[in-house]
Design a protein around this motif. Structure first.
Motif, mmCIF file in Angstrom:
data_model
loop_
_atom_site.group_PDB
_atom_site.id
_atom_site.type_symbol
_atom_site.label_atom_id
_atom_site.label_comp_id
_atom_site.label_asym_id
_atom_site.label_seq_id
_atom_site.Cartn_x
_atom_site.Cartn_y
_atom_site.Cartn_z
ATOM 1 N N ASN A 512 0.788 -1.237 0.000
ATOM 2 C CA ASN A 512 0.000 0.000 0.000
ATOM 3 C C ASN A 512 0.816 1.282 0.000
ATOM 4 O OD1 ASN A 512 -2.954 -1.053 0.567
ATOM 5 N ND2 ASN A 512 -1.606 -2.216 1.916
ATOM 6 N N PHE A 513 2.125 1.201 0.075
ATOM 7 C CA PHE A 513 2.961 2.396 0.134
ATOM 8 C C PHE A 513 2.720 3.270 -1.105
ATOM 9 C CE2 PHE A 513 6.820 4.850 -0.533
ATOM 10 C CZ PHE A 513 7.091 5.321 0.739
ATOM 11 N N GLY A 514 2.327 4.511 -0.875
ATOM 12 C CA GLY A 514 2.062 5.432 -1.971
ATOM 13 C C GLY A 514 0.712 5.238 -2.635
ATOM 14 N N ARG A 515 -0.034 4.209 -2.202
ATOM 15 C CA ARG A 515 -1.335 3.926 -2.810
ATOM 16 C C ARG A 515 -2.483 4.175 -1.838
ATOM 17 N NH1 ARG A 515 -0.949 -2.083 -4.802
ATOM 18 N NH2 ARG A 515 -2.478 -1.469 -6.397
ATOM 19 N N ARG A 516 -2.249 3.865 -0.566
ATOM 20 C CA ARG A 516 -3.230 4.125 0.498
ATOM 21 C C ARG A 516 -2.516 4.824 1.645
ATOM 22 N NH1 ARG A 516 -6.871 -0.907 2.419
ATOM 23 N NH2 ARG A 516 -7.837 0.793 3.602
ATOM 24 N N PRO A 517 -3.182 5.738 2.351
ATOM 25 C CA PRO A 517 -2.568 6.337 3.539
ATOM 26 C C PRO A 517 -2.295 5.260 4.591
ATOM 27 C CG PRO A 517 -4.506 7.577 2.843
ATOM 28 C CD PRO A 517 -4.511 6.314 2.050
ATOM 29 N N ILE A 518 -1.140 5.336 5.221
ATOM 30 C CA ILE A 518 -0.741 4.380 6.255
ATOM 31 C C ILE A 518 -0.327 5.173 7.488
ATOM 32 C CG2 ILE A 518 0.869 2.545 6.892
ATOM 33 C CD1 ILE A 518 1.182 1.934 3.909
ATOM 34 N N ALA A 519 -0.808 4.763 8.663
ATOM 35 C CA ALA A 519 -0.493 5.508 9.878
ATOM 36 C C ALA A 519 -0.494 4.570 11.081
ATOM 37 C CB ALA A 519 -1.493 6.643 10.089
ATOM 38 N N TRP A 520 0.228 4.982 12.116
ATOM 39 C CA TRP A 520 0.247 4.305 13.408
ATOM 40 C C TRP A 520 -0.368 5.244 14.451
ATOM 41 C CZ3 TRP A 520 3.793 3.611 9.710
ATOM 42 C CH2 TRP A 520 4.307 2.329 9.459
ATOM 43 N N GLY A 521 -1.225 4.731 15.311
ATOM 44 C CA GLY A 521 -1.680 5.522 16.441
ATOM 45 C C GLY A 521 -0.522 5.773 17.391
ATOM 46 N N LEU A 522 -0.584 6.874 18.137
ATOM 47 C CA LEU A 522 0.514 7.190 19.058
ATOM 48 C C LEU A 522 0.723 6.087 20.085
ATOM 49 C CD1 LEU A 522 0.147 11.005 19.818
ATOM 50 C CD2 LEU A 522 1.510 9.863 18.063
ATOM 51 N N THR A 523 -0.317 5.307 20.357
ATOM 52 C CA THR A 523 -0.198 4.218 21.325
ATOM 53 C C THR A 523 0.367 2.945 20.696
ATOM 54 O OG1 THR A 523 -2.498 3.654 20.870
ATOM 55 C CG2 THR A 523 -2.067 5.070 22.766
ATOM 56 N N ALA A 524 0.677 2.980 19.397
ATOM 57 C CA ALA A 524 1.132 1.769 18.708
ATOM 58 C C ALA A 524 2.478 1.960 18.031
ATOM 59 C CB ALA A 524 0.096 1.338 17.667
ATOM 60 N N THR A 525 3.180 3.024 18.382
ATOM 61 C CA THR A 525 4.472 3.268 17.735
ATOM 62 C C THR A 525 5.490 2.236 18.204
ATOM 63 O OG1 THR A 525 5.036 4.840 19.484
ATOM 64 C CG2 THR A 525 4.058 5.730 17.474
ATOM 65 N N GLY A 526 6.375 1.879 17.332
ATOM 66 C CA GLY A 526 7.405 0.894 17.652
ATOM 67 C C GLY A 526 8.432 0.873 16.536
ATOM 68 N N SER A 527 8.780 -0.331 16.086
ATOM 69 C CA SER A 527 9.750 -0.462 15.010
ATOM 70 C C SER A 527 9.191 0.133 13.717
ATOM 71 C CB SER A 527 10.090 -1.940 14.800
ATOM 72 O OG SER A 527 10.932 -2.102 13.683
ATOM 73 N N ASN A 528 10.020 0.949 13.048
ATOM 74 C CA ASN A 528 9.581 1.543 11.773
ATOM 75 C C ASN A 528 10.331 0.973 10.585
ATOM 76 O OD1 ASN A 528 12.098 2.749 11.981
ATOM 77 N ND2 ASN A 528 11.269 4.666 12.794
ATOM 78 N N PHE A 529 11.136 -0.086 10.827
ATOM 79 C CA PHE A 529 11.808 -0.822 9.751
ATOM 80 C C PHE A 529 12.649 0.094 8.861
ATOM 81 C CE2 PHE A 529 7.661 -2.837 10.652
ATOM 82 C CZ PHE A 529 8.132 -3.999 11.242
ATOM 83 N N GLY A 530 13.284 1.092 9.471
ATOM 84 C CA GLY A 530 14.158 1.982 8.713
ATOM 85 C C GLY A 530 13.432 2.979 7.841
ATOM 86 N N LEU A 531 12.130 3.183 8.087
ATOM 87 C CA LEU A 531 11.335 4.087 7.253
ATOM 88 C C LEU A 531 11.086 5.426 7.936
ATOM 89 C CD1 LEU A 531 8.691 1.471 6.040
ATOM 90 C CD2 LEU A 531 10.596 2.388 4.712
ATOM 91 N N ASP A 532 11.871 5.773 8.969
ATOM 92 C CA ASP A 532 11.593 6.990 9.723
ATOM 93 C C ASP A 532 11.725 8.247 8.873
ATOM 94 O OD1 ASP A 532 14.247 6.251 9.599
ATOM 95 O OD2 ASP A 532 14.779 7.154 11.508
ATOM 96 N N ARG A 533 12.459 8.190 7.763
ATOM 97 C CA ARG A 533 12.590 9.375 6.913
ATOM 98 C C ARG A 533 11.284 9.709 6.186
ATOM 99 N NH1 ARG A 533 14.808 5.042 4.270
ATOM 100 N NH2 ARG A 533 14.499 4.825 2.000
ATOM 101 N N PHE A 534 10.330 8.769 6.240
ATOM 102 C CA PHE A 534 9.030 9.001 5.599
ATOM 103 C C PHE A 534 7.944 9.404 6.616
ATOM 104 C CE2 PHE A 534 11.258 5.892 2.949
ATOM 105 C CZ PHE A 534 11.135 6.449 1.686
ATOM 106 N N MET A 535 8.299 9.469 7.899
ATOM 107 C CA MET A 535 7.307 9.620 8.950
ATOM 108 C C MET A 535 6.987 11.079 9.255
ATOM 109 S SD MET A 535 6.608 6.490 9.997
ATOM 110 C CE MET A 535 7.274 4.845 10.242
ATOM 111 N N VAL A 536 5.697 11.351 9.491
ATOM 112 C CA VAL A 536 5.221 12.669 9.922
ATOM 113 C C VAL A 536 4.087 12.450 10.916
ATOM 114 C CG1 VAL A 536 4.024 14.789 9.234
ATOM 115 C CG2 VAL A 536 5.837 13.891 7.804
ATOM 116 N N GLN A 537 4.106 13.213 12.002
ATOM 117 C CA GLN A 537 3.021 13.124 12.975
ATOM 118 C C GLN A 537 1.953 14.165 12.674
ATOM 119 O OE1 GLN A 537 4.089 13.633 17.119
ATOM 120 N NE2 GLN A 537 1.947 13.792 17.754
ATOM 121 N N ARG A 538 0.717 13.685 12.660
ATOM 122 C CA ARG A 538 -0.434 14.582 12.527
ATOM 123 C C ARG A 538 -1.441 14.204 13.605
ATOM 124 N NH1 ARG A 538 0.740 13.362 7.022
ATOM 125 N NH2 ARG A 538 1.630 15.197 5.983
#
Length: 654
Positions: A512-538
């Motif tokens: 789904n990357f680039g095809r559907r919005p993907i997000a983690w709730g603040l209560t579910a943050t954990g490993s980001n598999f090296g994708l932190d450069r793509f992360m933004v908090q809203r």
């Protein structure tokens, strides 16, 4: 419902006692058997009335034997059949074949003791009890219709049996150290653990009588809550009532005494809980993982109800005693005395209102923030992601409210909720793949998500086959692995431990990357598999952007308090225009129960982050506005301290 079923069983036993020697008496026992069966389909707590049932019937037959030998044999046969039935239902409720076998043998032995004359009663008792168990069939039938919420997917007999056996949960034996996984390396249940479990039980007992009463009484070396004085009073009343019942109604004493032991200390021994939230941190259990995820007071509710009954009997005994003293008679009508003196003993009955009055705010779940907050939090979290978003959550507290909001209220059904705690199971992975994607209803959405003209996905959430799902088990990645994510790549380092949920998350991202919005709730943050450069908090969600986030982008706060830069404009719009707060922002600050307090603090965190951002922009007006809201939500005293400090600074110098 479990407490009600236990109360109903006890009431029926009293009706049986009153009807002994008549044709109606066995019918009450049949209904007792039915309720014991029904109890299984709600909660196994209801089965704990079994030992008290047998104890009451046996005690009644011992202390008040029937003068008719034939009736005496029949009644003892019924008692044996009830005991055998309970043993059988216990095995069924636990889904344990060995216990079911033992229970079946016990029932047959009871039938042999009762003689063949009681065969019709025995068969009828067994039939009505098994009919009571049939609510389990609802799971089997409904699961086959593939509802969106279909926990454990019990659509096959094997899966249904797994649900009954609770195979999803980690096994814990009564003799284990509950803070260590079951197995050879478990050191066993220590006296320290038992002591903490007893402390927890006494703490929960202390909550039952006057929990609304604030404040404490200081004494050398510490203090005790004022409510504990009321607890002491009801403890003494309970002892008085226990004694009064035992001396006046021995069989009733066996009923309540056995029920209290079974649902109190018996459960404490069997359930073997970890230390609760409030104890044990300085006694060798400093980590949260070594404590229960919530206070387990509700497991012992029946034992507290029994003590309440004893307290009522104790109050009655006290009124009678005072009456004899003040009225000057032991039996019969009182002599002529002033009205006030006659009524004084009766006024003691007002003490029965104390638990009602001094627990009302704690027990009332119909009004106020505690009642509204879960629903508002679910609304907020679902509306933290754009249309057709994928939202990762963690456990019960941040998933069940979302299911309720989607399935009962119809809120943002287009969002695919992925509970990471359940993502370790094969049935849940299959459901996420096979469940339909539901349409986005723009007319019901908040303004921030209107007029975006989203396109509904036509592909599944992930493409893992059943075989791949079965292979998604915890393992160590021996070599570094490079994965393609859209037009980019990410690398998982060697010696990384991946769990079933990690394999699922990676496939969902790839699909789904680039095809559907993907997000983690603040209560579910954990490993980001090296994708932190793509992360933004809203707001309450950390979103995965389709392109790397430019650190020079205006309008972002790069403090990364939650591991990602904060989109200030979007967060402000979510926090100020979109989210609901269960009336908490209307002030003054409310005291919430533990779980609601944690949810409120989570809601308050983005306000604190926005305040930091405004401090950097020298916007003191908005900084104070955000801090005021954060202080009404957060339990962190530093937030209120920061607000007080800012308010002391003249506005011209902020």
């Amino acid at each position: 419902m479990a407490t009600f079923s236990i109360g109903a069983v006890c009431w029926l036993l009293l009706r049986w006692r009153a009807a002994r020697g008549t044709e109606r008496a066995p019918r009450f026992l049949l209904l007792v058997g039915f309720l014991l069966g029904v109890a299984i389909g709600n909660h196994l707590l209801g089965l704990l009335a079994g030992p008290a049932t047998v104890a009451f019937v046996v005690a009644e037959l011992r202390y008040r034997p029937s003068p008719d030998p034939k009736l005496r044999r029949q009644e003892w046969g019924h008692a044996a059949l009830l005991a055998g039935l309970w043993a059988l239902l216990l095995g069924i409720g636990l889904g344990n074949k060995i216990l079911i076998g033992i229970g079946a043998v016990a029932f047959l032995m009871a039938l042999a003791l009762a003689s063949l004359r009681e065969l019709p009663f025995a068969l009828l008792l067994l039939c009505v009890a098994l009919i009571g168990v049939t609510p389990y069939l609802y799971l089997y039938i409904r699961s086959a219709q593939h509802p969106i919420v279909n926990e454990a997917a019990p659509e096959t007999w094997k899966a249904l049996t797994a649900v009954i056996r609770r195979e999803q949960y980690e096994f814990r034996a009564p003799w284990d150290d509950p803070t260590v996984r079951h197995g050879i390396s478990n050191p066993g249940r220590s006296l320290k653990i038992v002591g903490l479990q007893l402390v927890n039980y006494l703490e929960y007992f202390d909550w039952q009588w006057a929990k609304d009463v604030p404040g404490s009484i200081p004494f050398p070396g510490g203090s005790i809550p004022i409510r504990s004085l009321f607890t002491l009073g009801f403890f003494v009343l309970g002892l008085m009532g226990m004694h009064a019942q035992w001396t006046s109604d021995r069989t009733g004493g066996w009923l309540l005494g056995t029920l209290w032991l079974t649902t109190g200390f018996g459960l404490l021994i069997y359930m073997n809980f970890k230390p609760g939230y409030s104890v044990g941190y300085d006694q060798g259990f400093p980590n949260m993982e070594q404590h229960e995820v919530r206070e387990r007071d509700y497991f012992f509710v029946v034992s507290f109800v029994v003590w309440g009954l004893w307290a009522a009997l104790g109050l009655l005994a006290l009124v009678k005693d005072w009456g004899r003293r003040l009225w000057g008679v032991k039996d019969g009508a009182p002599k002529s005395r002033p009205v006030a003196r006659q009524l004084l003993p009766l006024s003691l009955f007002l003490a029965a209102l104390i638990p009602f009055a001094l627990n009302f705010r704690e027990a009332d779940r119909q009004h106020g923030p505690d009642a509204r907050l879960p629903g508002d939090f679910a609304y907020d979290l679902l509306n933290s992601v754009p249309p057709y978003g994928v939202l990762f959550t963690y456990g019960d507290n941040d998933t069940f409210p979302l299911w309720w909001a989607q399935e009962v209220e119809g809120i943002r059904q287009d969002v695919t909720v992925v509970c990471l705690a359940l993502a370790e199971t094969d049935w849940y992975m299959r459901q996420l793949r096979d469940n339909p994607i539901r349409p986005f209803e723009e007319d019901k959405a908040p303004a921030i998500w209107k007029n975006l003209h989203p396109t509904a996905p036509t592909w599944p959430l992930h493409t893992m086959t059943d075989e791949e799902i079965s292979q998604a088990v915890p393992q160590i990645i021996e070599k570094a692995v490079t994965l393609k994510v859209g037009a980019y790549q990410t690398t998982i380092d060697s010696n990384t431990v991946l769990y079933g949920k990690d394999f699922l998350v990676l496939r969902v991202i790839q699909q789904n990357f680039g095809r559907r919005p993907i997000a983690w709730g603040l209560t579910a943050t954990g490993s980001n598999f090296g994708l932190d450069r793509f992360m933004v908090q809203r707001g309450l969600a950390i979103s995965l952007e389709p392109t790397p986030v430019d650190s020079t982008t205006p309008g972002y706060d790069y403090r990364r308090l939650m591991g990602a830069p904060l989109d200030i404009a979007a967060t402000d719009r979510l926090m100020m225009e979109t989210y609901r707060y269960a009336g908490l922002l209307k002030g003054p600050k409310r005291e919430l129960e533990t779980t609601s307090s944690g949810i409120a603090s989570t809601l308050g965190l983005p306000f604190t982050q926005l305040a930091f951002a405004m401090q950097d922009q020298a916007d003191s007006v908005r900084m104070v506005r955000y801090l005021e809201r954060a202080a009404l939500l957060s339990t962190n005293p530093a937030v209120q301290a920061a607000l007080d400090k800012v308010k002391k600074i003249p506005s011209t110098k902020r």
